[in-house]
Enzyme design. Structure first.
Site, PDB file in Angstrom:
ATOM      1  CB  CYS A  47      -0.943   0.007   1.195  1.00  0.00           C
ATOM      2  SG  CYS A  47      -2.051  -1.406   1.195  1.00  0.00           S
TER       3      CYS A  47
ATOM      4  CG  HIS B  70      -3.456   3.364   2.712  1.00  0.00           C
ATOM      5  ND1 HIS B  70      -3.850   3.134   1.411  1.00  0.00           N
ATOM      6  CD2 HIS B  70      -3.462   2.153   3.328  1.00  0.00           C
ATOM      7  CE1 HIS B  70      -4.084   1.843   1.257  1.00  0.00           C
ATOM      8  NE2 HIS B  70      -3.863   1.231   2.398  1.00  0.00           N
TER       9      HIS B  70
ATOM     10  CG  ASN C 227      -6.562  -1.028   1.276  1.00  0.00           C
ATOM     11  OD1 ASN C 227      -5.903  -0.430   0.424  1.00  0.00           O
ATOM     12  ND2 ASN C 227      -6.016  -1.629   2.313  1.00  0.00           N
TER      13      ASN C 227
HETATM   14  N1  ACO Z   1     -18.686  -9.661   8.287  1.00  0.00           N
HETATM   15  C1  ACO Z   1     -19.153 -10.026   9.493  1.00  0.00           C
HETATM   16  N2  ACO Z   1     -18.337 -10.408  10.506  1.00  0.00           N
HETATM   17  C2  ACO Z   1     -17.012 -10.399  10.266  1.00  0.00           C
HETATM   18  C3  ACO Z   1     -16.472 -10.022   9.019  1.00  0.00           C
HETATM   19  C4  ACO Z   1     -17.375  -9.639   8.016  1.00  0.00           C
HETATM   20  N3  ACO Z   1     -16.968  -9.241   6.799  1.00  0.00           N
HETATM   21  N4  ACO Z   1     -15.133 -10.113   9.093  1.00  0.00           N
HETATM   22  C5  ACO Z   1     -14.822 -10.529  10.331  1.00  0.00           C
HETATM   23  N5  ACO Z   1     -15.974 -10.707  11.043  1.00  0.00           N
HETATM   24  C6  ACO Z   1     -16.122 -11.153  12.426  1.00  0.00           C
HETATM   25  C7  ACO Z   1     -14.946 -11.947  12.912  1.00  0.00           C
HETATM   26  O1  ACO Z   1     -15.095 -13.306  12.554  1.00  0.00           O
HETATM   27  C8  ACO Z   1     -15.020 -11.734  14.403  1.00  0.00           C
HETATM   28  O2  ACO Z   1     -15.984 -12.611  14.927  1.00  0.00           O
HETATM   29  P1  ACO Z   1     -15.754 -13.321  16.353  1.00  0.00           P
HETATM   30  O3  ACO Z   1     -15.652 -12.186  17.332  1.00  0.00           O
HETATM   31  O4  ACO Z   1     -16.972 -14.168  16.490  1.00  0.00           O
HETATM   32  O5  ACO Z   1     -14.467 -14.077  16.207  1.00  0.00           O
HETATM   33  C9  ACO Z   1     -15.576 -10.313  14.558  1.00  0.00           C
HETATM   34  O6  ACO Z   1     -16.153  -9.984  13.271  1.00  0.00           O
HETATM   35  C10 ACO Z   1     -14.535  -9.277  14.895  1.00  0.00           C
HETATM   36  O7  ACO Z   1     -13.430  -9.446  14.074  1.00  0.00           O
HETATM   37  P2  ACO Z   1     -12.135  -8.576  14.222  1.00  0.00           P
HETATM   38  O8  ACO Z   1     -11.114  -9.063  13.255  1.00  0.00           O
HETATM   39  O9  ACO Z   1     -11.741  -8.477  15.660  1.00  0.00           O
HETATM   40  O10 ACO Z   1     -12.732  -7.147  13.798  1.00  0.00           O
HETATM   41  P3  ACO Z   1     -12.024  -5.762  13.792  1.00  0.00           P
HETATM   42  O11 ACO Z   1     -12.858  -4.795  14.499  1.00  0.00           O
HETATM   43  O12 ACO Z   1     -10.561  -5.824  14.136  1.00  0.00           O
HETATM   44  O13 ACO Z   1     -12.087  -5.367  12.238  1.00  0.00           O
HETATM   45  C11 ACO Z   1     -10.750  -5.330  10.263  1.00  0.00           C
HETATM   46  C12 ACO Z   1     -11.466  -6.197  11.298  1.00  0.00           C
HETATM   47  C13 ACO Z   1     -11.785  -4.495   9.559  1.00  0.00           C
HETATM   48  C14 ACO Z   1     -10.055  -6.253   9.280  1.00  0.00           C
HETATM   49  C15 ACO Z   1      -9.712  -4.417  10.969  1.00  0.00           C
HETATM   50  O14 ACO Z   1      -8.946  -5.172  11.866  1.00  0.00           O
HETATM   51  C16 ACO Z   1      -8.808  -3.722  10.004  1.00  0.00           C
HETATM   52  O15 ACO Z   1      -9.224  -2.910   9.214  1.00  0.00           O
HETATM   53  N6  ACO Z   1      -7.483  -3.982  10.104  1.00  0.00           N
HETATM   54  C17 ACO Z   1      -6.516  -3.344   9.232  1.00  0.00           C
HETATM   55  C18 ACO Z   1      -6.443  -4.025   7.905  1.00  0.00           C
HETATM   56  C19 ACO Z   1      -5.711  -3.165   6.925  1.00  0.00           C
HETATM   57  O16 ACO Z   1      -5.915  -1.984   6.867  1.00  0.00           O
HETATM   58  N7  ACO Z   1      -4.837  -3.708   6.145  1.00  0.00           N
HETATM   59  C20 ACO Z   1      -4.151  -2.818   5.238  1.00  0.00           C
HETATM   60  C21 ACO Z   1      -2.958  -3.338   4.771  1.00  0.00           C
HETATM   61  S1  ACO Z   1      -3.280  -4.202   3.324  1.00  0.00           S
HETATM   62  C22 ACO Z   1      -1.872  -4.202   2.376  1.00  0.00           C
HETATM   63  O17 ACO Z   1      -0.866  -3.595   2.652  1.00  0.00           O
HETATM   64  C23 ACO Z   1      -1.925  -5.015   1.224  1.00  0.00           C
END
Ligand code: ACO
Length: 330
Positions: free
Chosen positions: A118, A253, A283
């Site tokens: 990214c 970003h 993203n």
């Molecule tokens: N729909 C419904 N539920 C979901 C989904 C979905 N799409 N995805 C995950 N869940 C569930 C999980 O299974 C979990 O359930 P559980 O509690 O029963 O286990 C719950 O939601 C919470 O999941 P978390 O992973 O803790 O959710 P979080 O609030 O952390 O959000 C997210 C997840 C959106 C991925 C966040 O962590 C994030 O944005 N992280 C950064 C990712 C990023 O920006 N990456 C960029 C780099 S990419 C690159 O360089 C190529």
């Protein structure tokens, strides 16, 4: 302070290219165990674009580049260097920048890809600024172009809802007209390399990998992203000799609205000075900042003389921030 004869690099052209196919959160509801409400509240994303069959990283890049060249008033043959930031190139070899060079007819230009996930566009921008300020090259094209939809596991709701396809391009040129010396902060912490992975499936050393698709530890990335966006933005503003309140526009970003808000709250940046379009595109990795910059200009969010801060983070993990002064006329 500027000395006579000094070359001041600046962005003089910009363009973007988004596939026409829109995939909404409601579309995803019918494909996966997810909801529009979950995706919107956890990420800020409402929809994203998905490349069509005939579209490639290079073809999206070419469309954005042609727009940027038109704004800058440049012909393809005037380009000296093409830097294509991508982590989803159409092939491992050759570099997608070679296809882009051919598509544009940029006969004089050298071309290479820059991969810092990214952050790739920001790394490319820093390289372009160095070459132009050194007087080595006059006209440099920097493009971020990605098709993440082709490396995602469309059954994995924790990753596939987050990304989208697209491209953004800019032209860097220089002139003697004085301008703030741009300040770049680039960093990497390779010990976190395992947090985001998309294996090269042709490589036998990685064939044992659990998934051939992109995998990610979202919560860990989230924390590192906020930390490094804040630290590197502060360092870039300080390095440019400015204070936070002098920055007219922040272009972060566009990965997740909660990452952006958390970082910008720590930096005490008011909402009206932050550019957001993650709701429309998700993203788009290295294309995210040039697409956002392009839309910010189209929406008249930045005026000549004003200071802009750009900040990215991504797989590696890596981060990159810059402060530049906006003045596209050479
Ligand atoms: N729909 C419904 N539920 C979901 C989904 C979905 N799409 N995805 C995950 N869940 C569930 C999980 O299974 C979990 O359930 P559980 O509690 O029963 O286990 C719950 O939601 C919470 O999941 P978390 O992973 O803790 O959710 P979080 O609030 O952390 O959000 C997210 C997840 C959106 C991925 C966040 O962590 C994030 O944005 N992280 C950064 C990712 C990023 O920006 N990456 C960029 C780099 S990419 C690159 O360089 C190529």
């Amino acid at each position: 302070m500027s000395s006579p004869g000094e070359i001041h690099p600046r962005i003089t052209g910009w363009g973007k290219s988004l596939p026409s196919k829109v995939l909404t959160n409601f579309d995803l509801e019918s494909m996966l165990d997810t909801t529009d409400e979950w995706i919107r509240t956890r990420t800020g994303i409402k929809e994203r674009r998905i490349a069509g069959e005939g579209e490639t990283t290079a073809s999206l890049a070419a469309r954005a580049s042609l727009e940027a060249m038109k704004v800058a008033g440049l012909n393809a043959e005037e380009l000296d260097l093409i830097l294509l930031a991508t982590s989803t190139g159409d092939a491992l070899i050759p570099a997608g920048s070679a296809s882009l060079q051919k598509a544009l007819g940029a006969k004089r230009a050298g071309a290479c890809d820059v991969n810092a996930a990214c952050c790739g566009f920001m790394y490319g921008l820093s390289i372009a600024y160095q070459f132009v300020s050194a007087g080595t090259f006059k006209n440099v094209l920097v493009v971020g172009s990605e098709i993440y939809s082709r490396i995602l596991d469309w059954k994995d709701r924790s990753t596939c809802v987050l990304f989208g396809d697209g491209a953004g391009a800019i032209i860097v040129q220089g002139s003697n007209k004085p301008l703030l010396k741009p300040y770049f902060v680039l960093g990497t912490e390779g010990e976190h390399a395992g947090l985001i992975n998309a294996p090269n499936s042709a490589n036998p050393a990685v064939k044992s990998s659990a998934s051939p698709y992109l995998t990610m530890d979202g919560p860990k990335i989230f924390k590192l992203a906020v930390t490094w966006m804040v630290k590197s933005t502060e360092k870039a503003i300080e390095g440019a000799g400015l204070k936070n309140e002098q920055i007219s526009l922040f272009i972060p970003h566009q990965a997740n609205i909660r990452i952006i808000e958390s970082a910008m709250n720590t930096l005490k940046m008011p909402k009206e000075r932050i550019f957001i379009n993650v709701d429309k595109y998700g993203n788009t990795a290295s294309a995210s900042i040039p697409i956002a910059l392009c839309e910010a200009i189209e929406e008249n969010r930045v005026k000549p003389g004003e200071y802009i801060a750009l900040t990215a983070f991504g797989a590696g993990i890596s981060w990159a921030s810059a402060v530049i002064q906006w003045d596209p006329k050479i």
